[in-house]
Design an enzyme around this catalytic site. Structure first.
Site, mmCIF file in Angstrom:
data_model
loop_
_atom_site.group_PDB
_atom_site.id
_atom_site.type_symbol
_atom_site.label_atom_id
_atom_site.label_comp_id
_atom_site.label_asym_id
_atom_site.label_seq_id
_atom_site.Cartn_x
_atom_site.Cartn_y
_atom_site.Cartn_z
ATOM 1 N N GLY A 34 6.840 -7.625 0.493
ATOM 2 C CA GLY A 34 6.198 -6.642 -0.375
ATOM 3 C C GLY A 34 7.226 -6.014 -1.305
ATOM 4 O O GLY A 34 8.436 -6.232 -1.156
ATOM 5 N N SER A 36 9.618 -3.328 -3.326
ATOM 6 C CA SER A 36 10.552 -2.285 -2.902
ATOM 7 C C SER A 36 9.770 -0.964 -2.830
ATOM 8 O O SER A 36 9.076 -0.605 -3.776
ATOM 9 C CB SER A 36 11.688 -2.165 -3.922
ATOM 10 O OG SER A 36 12.568 -1.137 -3.549
ATOM 11 N N GLY A 37 9.832 -0.283 -1.702
ATOM 12 C CA GLY A 37 9.098 0.969 -1.554
ATOM 13 C C GLY A 37 7.710 0.812 -0.959
ATOM 14 O O GLY A 37 7.004 1.799 -0.745
ATOM 15 N N SER A 38 7.322 -0.435 -0.674
ATOM 16 C CA SER A 38 5.973 -0.649 -0.127
ATOM 17 C C SER A 38 5.876 -0.191 1.331
ATOM 18 O O SER A 38 4.778 0.081 1.823
ATOM 19 C CB SER A 38 5.589 -2.133 -0.247
ATOM 20 O OG SER A 38 6.493 -2.949 0.469
ATOM 21 N N GLY A 39 7.025 -0.120 1.999
ATOM 22 C CA GLY A 39 7.015 0.366 3.383
ATOM 23 C C GLY A 39 7.440 -0.660 4.425
ATOM 24 O O GLY A 39 7.243 -0.456 5.624
ATOM 25 N N LYS A 40 8.060 -1.762 3.982
ATOM 26 C CA LYS A 40 8.481 -2.817 4.912
ATOM 27 C C LYS A 40 9.445 -2.302 5.983
ATOM 28 O O LYS A 40 9.274 -2.575 7.166
ATOM 29 C CB LYS A 40 9.190 -3.955 4.160
ATOM 30 C CG LYS A 40 8.356 -4.667 3.125
ATOM 31 C CD LYS A 40 9.146 -5.763 2.413
ATOM 32 C CE LYS A 40 10.371 -5.278 1.668
ATOM 33 N NZ LYS A 40 10.092 -4.309 0.576
ATOM 34 N N SER A 108 11.422 -10.628 -0.450
ATOM 35 C CA SER A 108 11.078 -12.058 -0.474
ATOM 36 C C SER A 108 9.920 -12.328 -1.444
ATOM 37 O O SER A 108 8.830 -12.701 -1.019
ATOM 38 C CB SER A 108 10.758 -12.577 0.938
ATOM 39 O OG SER A 108 9.882 -11.740 1.655
#
Lengths: 203, 203
Positions: A34, A36-40, A108
């Site tokens: 996901g 950057s900042g999506s919460g991975k 990724s």
């Protein structure tokens, strides 16, 4: 002397299935992808804590332990990004063979790179988790201050801005971090792992 | 919406010490080094079986699972050999962090390469095991038929023949496979791991 020449040459007799029996759960890669900042990082970290608390053997690969070690000789060119994901995939494969539920938290962005990792693993060993969140919200969160730097022109080729992010077409799980709480997202994945019998559970 | 912006960004709370507690043993790399035919594969494989039988969480890295995967884009030039050992070292480091007793079975002929791996790990995490055996006996054993090929001129730069093997100066353990049986060698290492409290034992 007999001692020195009669050694029996054999393969390791400890197999993945043996390790899974010892651990009392199956192994697999939980591949978080996901923006950057999506919460991975947050989600995979919270999930790992939850899995550990119920006795699961896990390991989490992220930028901190990979970029400064195994992949420290890689930059951010397209070739290096692909090699970055390839190596992470190969290490994940070894860790799955070692019996661990392995969590990877990397943007990724390229479908082809992710699918190549999937192809190196056996059926059911690769669980793609799309951490879905709009670019707007990711930019508001901006946990590492990267979007700010992009807007200031200090960073180029940033995923979602001036470099592509290719959404998974058939991820095993989609987590919508814009509309789900962290706890809801964690429980959604735990539920999947129980239903698919990776881990044991009463629910 | 609050949900999407109030995520707490935090580091993984599962640490190496937590994993060691779950596993009920400490983690470390058992780095086997020695000539081709000295017995690294046989010994590390037998040791892994023994460790597994007493409930230890292990993983063994060798040419089979590394050269065809993570390191398949490396050849046998001096630079590639060094990069080969570096990557194996970095993966070992991750696996130690994951709580595993990690066994590596590679000739790893250069002292500098091995010492560099040792330097990336914490005190006590790198256990160098010199699998000692004379070149003559290794050549008699010739488990992979490689010495024969070297003598026929089909292989060059072969460790011990026309490429150097640098003996460890201060290995934690020396196993003499010319004069010890496989069982004696396995027990010698098990004894070390118990005495140094990596694994528990009554002896």
């Amino acid at each position: 002397m007999n001692k020195s020449t009669n050694i029996v040459w054999h393969q390791s007799s400890v197999k993945k299935a043996d390790r899974e029996n010892l651990n009392n759960h199956k192994s697999a890669v939980l591949w978080f992808t996901g923006l950057s900042g999506s919460g991975k990082s947050t989600l995979s970290s919270a999930l790992e804590s939850e899995l550990f608390s119920i006795g699961t053997h896990t390991y989490r690969l992220d930028g901190d332990n990979v970029r400064h070690g195994l992949n420290k000789n890689l930059g951010f060119s397209p070739e290096d990004r692909t090699e970055n994901i390839r190596r992470i995939g190969e290490v994940s494969k070894l860790m799955v063979d070692a019996g661990l539920i392995t969590l990877t938290a990397f943007i990724s962005p390229y479908r082809e790179d992710r699918d190549r990792v999937r192809a190196t693993l056996a059926q059911g060993e690769f669980i793609e988790i799309y951490v879905k969140c709009s670019l707007d919200i990711c930019e508001v969160r901006d946990p590492k201050g990267l979007y700010k730097k992009v807007r200031l022109g200090e960073i180029n080729n940033f995923t979602g801005i001036d470099a592509p992010y290719e959404e998974p077409l058939h991820p095993e799980i989609i987590v919508d971090t814009e509309n789900q709480t962290l706890e809801e997202s964690v429980q959604m994945i735990i539920q999947y792992l129980k239903e698919m019998q990776y881990i044991k559970g009463t629910s």
